[in-house]
Design a protein around this motif. Structure first.
Motif, PDB file in Angstrom:
ATOM      1  N   TYR A   1     -11.832   3.220  -4.115  1.00 35.88           N
ATOM      2  CA  TYR A   1     -11.280   2.287  -3.131  1.00 35.88           C
ATOM      3  C   TYR A   1     -10.501   1.146  -3.787  1.00 35.88           C
TER       4      TYR A   1
ATOM      5  N   ASP B   1      -3.674   0.266  -5.124  1.00 39.47           N
ATOM      6  CA  ASP B   1      -2.782   0.103  -3.984  1.00 39.47           C
ATOM      7  C   ASP B   1      -3.402   0.712  -2.732  1.00 39.47           C
TER       8      ASP B   1
ATOM      9  N   PRO C   1      -3.793   3.025   0.442  1.00 47.94           N
ATOM     10  CA  PRO C   1      -3.377   4.419   0.625  1.00 47.94           C
ATOM     11  C   PRO C   1      -2.212   4.540   1.601  1.00 47.94           C
ATOM     12  N   GLU C   2      -1.549   5.684   1.537  1.00 42.40           N
ATOM     13  CA  GLU C   2      -0.497   5.974   2.499  1.00 42.40           C
ATOM     14  C   GLU C   2      -1.134   6.379   3.827  1.00 42.40           C
ATOM     15  N   TRP C   3      -0.289   6.465   4.849  1.00 42.46           N
ATOM     16  CA  TRP C   3      -0.789   6.895   6.154  1.00 42.46           C
ATOM     17  C   TRP C   3      -1.297   8.331   6.068  1.00 42.46           C
TER      18      TRP C   3
ATOM     19  N   TYR D   1     -13.181  13.236   5.738  1.00 50.32           N
ATOM     20  CA  TYR D   1     -12.626  12.636   6.949  1.00 50.32           C
ATOM     21  C   TYR D   1     -13.502  12.910   8.162  1.00 50.32           C
TER      22      TYR D   1
ATOM     23  N   ARG E   1     -12.328   7.675   6.503  1.00 46.87           N
ATOM     24  CA  ARG E   1     -12.433   8.458   5.280  1.00 46.87           C
ATOM     25  C   ARG E   1     -13.391   7.785   4.308  1.00 46.87           C
TER      26      ARG E   1
ATOM     27  N   ARG F   1     -15.372   8.569   0.292  1.00 48.39           N
ATOM     28  CA  ARG F   1     -15.365   9.440  -0.879  1.00 48.39           C
ATOM     29  C   ARG F   1     -16.493  10.461  -0.789  1.00 48.39           C
TER      30      ARG F   1
ATOM     31  N   ILE G   1     -12.288   3.885   4.541  1.00 52.66           N
ATOM     32  CA  ILE G   1     -10.896   3.634   4.917  1.00 52.66           C
ATOM     33  C   ILE G   1     -10.714   4.094   6.353  1.00 52.66           C
TER      34      ILE G   1
ATOM     35  N   TYR H   1      -8.140   4.684   9.600  1.00 54.43           N
ATOM     36  CA  TYR H   1      -6.773   4.887  10.066  1.00 54.43           C
ATOM     37  C   TYR H   1      -6.817   4.768  11.588  1.00 54.43           C
TER      38      TYR H   1
ATOM     39  N   ARG I   1      -9.021  -0.919   4.766  1.00 55.09           N
ATOM     40  CA  ARG I   1      -9.913  -0.490   3.694  1.00 55.09           C
ATOM     41  C   ARG I   1     -11.062  -1.492   3.578  1.00 55.09           C
TER      42      ARG I   1
END
Length: 285
Positions: free
Chosen positions: A162, A165, A167-169, A183, A231, A233, A248, A250, A266
């Motif tokens: 975690y 940067d 994360p992306e979408w 997920y 999400r 790990r 994380i 979304y 996050r």
């Protein structure tokens, strides 16, 4: 809960409303500055002030951060304290902005009130990405033991998964692909049960875009939650992902005025009591 606008990549190129000025501390625009950085020599030159709540009332920003601290306390203690009002607030301004906020909260079970002290720092780590980090969230009066154990958030104790940067979408095949066990899509019943803090996450992500607008967030509520994926790990049971200490989120949602938004949140901790971090990024669609 429908899928709504669930895009493979969120579009970040939409211009923000022209009337919203950027109020983030100018020093924090340097992308090398991390919101978790411990104080250096130059941070001891700062402006500190007591915000007069009776004269001006609490800025929505202070209320929002107070709710973040209360959420941290509830996660840690397994409680469901509800914010009643902000009692006082001190602000310290360096390359970051630090708040010491005292809240009055109510326990809906026993209908009793209490005071909660929150110490929180926030900054724009990278343009468009906001970090809100608590280093203390305790009931008042404090005990000597609690005073002795006050430390700043240590990013190096956060799970490596975690860090770095944002994360992306999320991709379209995330729920069915190679890492699908990481997920989980939150269902409708869970959305209703956890609505208060999921709304807080959405509001904080929108705040990263609209932080200069004092009334903009209130006019944008209530949010219509369209889809939420979490999400972790660890390949843990679904219900544990929602309440995991590190995760994380979304979140795809729509404001009352019809603006579609995608927020990445996050959530992390370094393992110390009262230490809690929310890093957020928002895309207007």
């Amino acid at each position: 809960m429908g899928n709504g606008l669930w895009k493979q990549e969120a579009r970040a190129s939409v211009e923000e409303p022209s009337q919203l000025e950027d109020e983030r501390p100018r020093e924090s625009i340097n992308t090398d500055q991390h919101a978790w950085a411990l104080p250096t020599e130059d941070t001891y030159s700062y402006n500190q002030q007591r915000i007069d709540l009776e004269l001006f009332g609490p800025h929505p920003r202070i209320v929002l951060f107070g709710r973040v601290g209360l959420h941290c306390y509830n996660l840690r203690k397994g409680t469901n304290l509800q914010l009643l009002k902000v009692l006082n607030c001190d602000a310290r301004m360096t390359s970051l902005i630090s708040y010491s906020i005292t809240l009055e909260a109510m326990d809906p079970v026993g209908h009793s009130s209490c005071e909660v002290q929150v110490q929180l720092r926030y900054a724009i780590e990278n343009i468009g990405c906001l970090s809100a980090i608590t280093s203390r969230c305790i009931l008042k009066p404090k005990t000597p033991e609690e005073d002795d154990k006050h430390f700043e958030f240590n990013k190096y104790l956060v799970d490596y998964f975690y860090r770095g940067d944002m994360p992306e979408w999320i991709t379209e095949d995330a729920l069915t692909g190679r890492d699908k066990l990481q997920y989980y899509e939150i269902n409708y019943s869970e959305l209703e049960e956890e609505k208060e803090w999921l709304d807080l996450y959405a509001e904080l992500s929108l705040f990263s875009k609209w932080q200069a607008n004092r009334d903009g967030l209130e006019s944008a509520k209530p949010f219509e939650m369209k889809k939420i994926v979490v999400r972790t790990r660890e390949n843990v049971e679904s219900w544990k992902k929602v309440k995991a200490k590190n995760a994380i989120f979304y979140i795809s949602f729509k404001t009352r005025c019809g603006q579609d938004c995608n927020g990445i949140i996050r959530k992390t901790t370094d393992g110390m009591p009262g230490h809690f971090s929310l890093e957020v990024k928002c895309f207007l669609l």
